[in-house]
Write an enzyme that holds these catalytic residues in place. Structure first.
Site, mmCIF file in Angstrom:
data_model
loop_
_atom_site.group_PDB
_atom_site.id
_atom_site.type_symbol
_atom_site.label_atom_id
_atom_site.label_comp_id
_atom_site.label_asym_id
_atom_site.label_seq_id
_atom_site.Cartn_x
_atom_site.Cartn_y
_atom_site.Cartn_z
ATOM 1 N N ASP A 1 33.724 28.426 39.245
ATOM 2 C CA ASP A 1 35.056 27.940 38.697
ATOM 3 C C ASP A 1 34.798 27.665 37.057
ATOM 4 O O ASP A 1 33.800 26.856 36.860
ATOM 5 C CB ASP A 1 35.580 27.017 39.348
ATOM 6 N N GLU B 1 33.689 32.818 36.983
ATOM 7 C CA GLU B 1 35.089 32.860 36.480
ATOM 8 C C GLU B 1 35.028 32.760 34.841
ATOM 9 O O GLU B 1 34.632 31.974 34.251
ATOM 10 C CB GLU B 1 36.077 31.793 36.848
ATOM 11 N N HIS C 1 44.548 34.144 43.134
ATOM 12 C CA HIS C 1 45.410 33.179 43.460
ATOM 13 C C HIS C 1 45.868 32.538 42.152
ATOM 14 O O HIS C 1 46.597 31.548 42.068
ATOM 15 C CB HIS C 1 44.561 31.863 44.252
HETATM 16 O O1 ISL Z 1 45.646 30.033 35.929
HETATM 17 C C1 ISL Z 1 45.190 29.623 34.883
HETATM 18 C C2 ISL Z 1 46.106 29.135 33.846
HETATM 19 O O2 ISL Z 1 47.219 29.935 33.848
HETATM 20 C C3 ISL Z 1 43.973 29.953 34.246
HETATM 21 O O3 ISL Z 1 44.098 29.536 32.751
HETATM 22 C C4 ISL Z 1 43.283 28.980 34.952
HETATM 23 O O4 ISL Z 1 43.378 27.669 34.812
HETATM 24 C C5 ISL Z 1 41.774 29.035 34.718
HETATM 25 O O5 ISL Z 1 41.475 30.364 34.942
HETATM 26 C C6 ISL Z 1 40.936 28.335 35.720
HETATM 27 O O6 ISL Z 1 41.049 28.621 36.841
HETATM 28 C C7 ISL Z 1 40.238 27.937 37.776
HETATM 29 O O7 ISL Z 1 40.233 26.554 37.662
HETATM 30 C C8 ISL Z 1 41.519 25.855 37.679
HETATM 31 C C9 ISL Z 1 42.217 26.220 39.195
HETATM 32 O O8 ISL Z 1 43.329 25.435 38.738
HETATM 33 C C10 ISL Z 1 42.308 27.304 39.208
HETATM 34 O O9 ISL Z 1 42.996 27.740 40.389
HETATM 35 C C11 ISL Z 1 40.887 27.961 39.163
HETATM 36 O O10 ISL Z 1 40.800 29.324 39.526
HETATM 37 C C12 ISL Z 1 40.949 24.519 37.695
HETATM 38 O O11 ISL Z 1 40.084 24.131 38.603
#
Ligand code: ISL
Ligand code: CA
Length: 564
Positions: free
Chosen positions: A210, A264, A339
């Site tokens: 993440d 990610e 998601h």
């Molecule tokens: O979904 C987003 C905002 O619109 C993305 O920018 C997202 O916040 C970003 O990709 C980081 O995502 C990951 O970390 C977040 C979490 O909420 C997401 O579900 C996760 O995939 C914080 O941990």
């Protein structure tokens, strides 16, 4: 047909390159005890279904102890299971059930931040000399307010939260309940590496990491350099020690196991992707980028879709560029939903009744025919589409709720925000998985934590099992096609008819095997000029059941030909 694929001497074959990754969102997959929340036992009882898809790897979103304010992305104990999801025994059973079926498990690693309920943070905020103080980023208030940092989920968009108990601010790139861990502290890194080891020793087969490009920060926290104004994400993504930390992680843990890792890749572009994934750098295996996801949105606004849709020529350019950079070295990924994104068919296809199935199958064809590891999101194989809530009361996602509050506080236009969220909100892809036409789609006997899409009566596994033309059975065929034809994994990709605004056409070539993929991304008949004679070509798969008698591709038509 696969015989010509057999010369694989020059391929750097790896299981994770040949895998199809299937993402399971545990909150919404299957509820075993009627509390309305999906759980591990629920997943275990559906492993035969997952196996029947033909996929190899399951990526499971976070299942660790968590107050669940950001659906598990706020972890309070990294070595334990979220109560609502079950116990460590349930986890061991799940992993065993997967391995027995030849499925691998990739877990979510969320280590840019923890929950504010994590013991480390509870200690850290207690006093300035607490041994855990430096596990997080603190800024003493007597130095004045720190330079602005933007937060994703903060109502005021401010990543510094003032904490009275020690008269200091702490940093949170995401919600104020998600304080950022301080990777400068060697103890933090050691705790994290040990935790990763703990899961690998249990037999876990890899991690999806993440927002991993955010872990390193310039901890002097200067004002955002001029060149990053309006683009703070790139700044967040390039901390000075990112690669040093990843190499250390690789050396101390990853290299000791046969596992896969995928970043990610927020803020990562084709210019710096190699630094993360080139094999000789010993960091990670793959990353997934966001360039595709940003298409078709209005600039400088929060997730507002362009009424004119997205530009297919740009779409092709992006995926072609990402193919190109890995043609000699490194390895890519491809996805159209997860998601954090809306349903793939709503965003990239067409979820109108007459086109939902066709366009969904067309997108599946794209994902399964690129030279990159496909990441496929649960429910997309059914052609599930956005639920499109009318009211803010139906949403559960902290991102939507806090952005709504922010716009409200600023006297902004809430109505257009809600319209845009019907297309872009993350909750669209988080609605319960649709198993059958019984109450709540067979997901739960209780009250689901997020509303079930009312179309579950027709769009569900049971109905689609019985229909050989369903999206579900098309997905299975497409996965099998990829598995049976190494050319679809490793073969050279060549874009054709580049400027075509409606059709995405390309070939894949390996040794003497050459395939042609034609994808009509439009709701109209469309012309395509590939210069390739297809009169004697064999159709390997198509999303229409009737033969095409014209020279044009029909709406959302997808065909894969074998040329030689
Ligand atoms: O979904 C987003 C905002 O619109 C993305 O920018 C997202 O916040 C970003 O990709 C980081 O995502 C990951 O970390 C977040 C979490 O909420 C997401 O579900 C996760 O995939 C914080 O941990
Ligand atoms: Ca449950």
């Amino acid at each position: 047909m696969s015989s010509s694929n057999s010369d694989t001497t020059n391929l750097d074959r790896k299981w994770w390159k040949e895998a199809v990754v299937y993402q399971i969102y545990p909150l919404s997959f299957n509820d075993s005890n009627g509390d309305g929340i999906g759980d591990l036992k629920g997943i275990t009882s559906k492993l035969d279904y997952v196996k029947s898809l033909g996929v190899d790897v399951i990526w499971l979103n976070p299942i660790y102890s968590s107050p669940n304010k950001d659906n598990g992305y706020d972890i309070s104990d990294y070595k334990n299971i979220m109560q609502a999801f079950g116990t460590m025994n349930d986890f061991d059973d799940l992993l065993k059930g997967m391995h027995e079926r030849g499925l691998k498990l990739v877990m979510d690693l969320v280590v840019n931040h923890s929950s504010d309920q994590h013991e480390w943070f509870q200690q850290s905020k207690r006093s300035r000399d607490n041994p855990y103080r430096n596990y997080y980023h603190w800024w003493p208030a007597e130095k004045g307010k720190p330079a602005h940092r933007w937060s994703f989920f903060d109502v005021n968009g401010d990543a510094w939260q003032y904490d009275e108990s020690t008269n200091s601010y702490y940093l949170h790139y995401f919600g104020d309940f998600q304080p950022d861990l301080n990777w400068e502290n060697p103890k933090v890194r050691e705790e994290i590496f040990n935790m990763i080891k703990f899961w690998f020793d249990k037999g876990v087969d890899g991690f999806r990491m993440d927002v991993i490009p955010f872990i390193s920060k310039d901890i002097t926290f200067p004002p955002l350099p001029e060149k990053y104004h309006g683009d703070y994400i790139s700044y967040y993504a390039h901390g000075p020690h990112l690669h040093e930390y990843l190499r250390e992680m690789n050396e101390k843990v990853l290299s000791k196991y046969d596992v896969m890792t995928v970043a990610e890749g927020v803020g990562i572009t084709t210019n710096d992707a190699h630094l993360l994934v080139d094999p000789d750098r010993n960091e990670l295996n793959m990353l997934y980028h966001f360039e595709g996801m940003g298409l078709g949105l209005l600039p400088n606004q929060f997730k507002v879709p362009d009424p004119n849709g997205f530009n297919l020529v740009e779409f092709k350019n992006i995926y072609t560029r990402w193919d190109e950079i890995f043609k000699d070295k490194g390895w890519g990924t491809v996805y159209l939903g997860n998601h954090d994104q809306p349903r793939m068919v709503t965003r990239w296809g067409d979820d109108a009744p007459e086109f939902r199935e066709l366009s969904s199958k067309m997108l599946t064809t794209f994902l399964m025919t690129m030279r990159a590891t496909p990441y496929y999101y649960n429910g997309d194989e059914l052609g599930m589409n956005n639920i499109k809530f009318d009211s803010i009361d139906d949403y559960r996602d902290v991102e939507t709720l806090n952005m709504y509050q922010q716009i409200k506080n600023n006297g902004g236009d809430l109505k257009s925000f809600l319209e845009a969220q019907k297309i872009m909100a993350r909750d669209n892809s988080r609605t319960p998985f649709q198993w059958d036409d019984s109450a709540n789609a067979g997901f739960t006997t209780g009250m689901p934590w997020l509303k079930v899409n009312p179309n579950y009566r027709t769009i569900n596994v049971a109905a689609e099992e019985n229909n050989s033309n369903s999206c579900l059975n098309y997905f299975r065929k497409m996965v099998k096609l990829r598995k049976d034809n190494l050319v679809l994994v490793y073969g050279k990709y060549t874009l054709l008819d580049k400027g075509n605004k409606h059709v995405y056409a390309y070939t894949r070539e390996l040794n003497n095997n050459k395939l042609l993929v034609l994808l009509n991304f439009s709701a109209q008949d469309a012309e395509v000029n590939t210069g390739i004679d297809i009169n004697n070509a064999k159709i390997l798969i198509s999303n229409y059941t009737s033969i095409n008698t014209s020279n044009l591709l029909r709406p959302y038509e997808a065909v894969v030909y074998e040329l030689e």
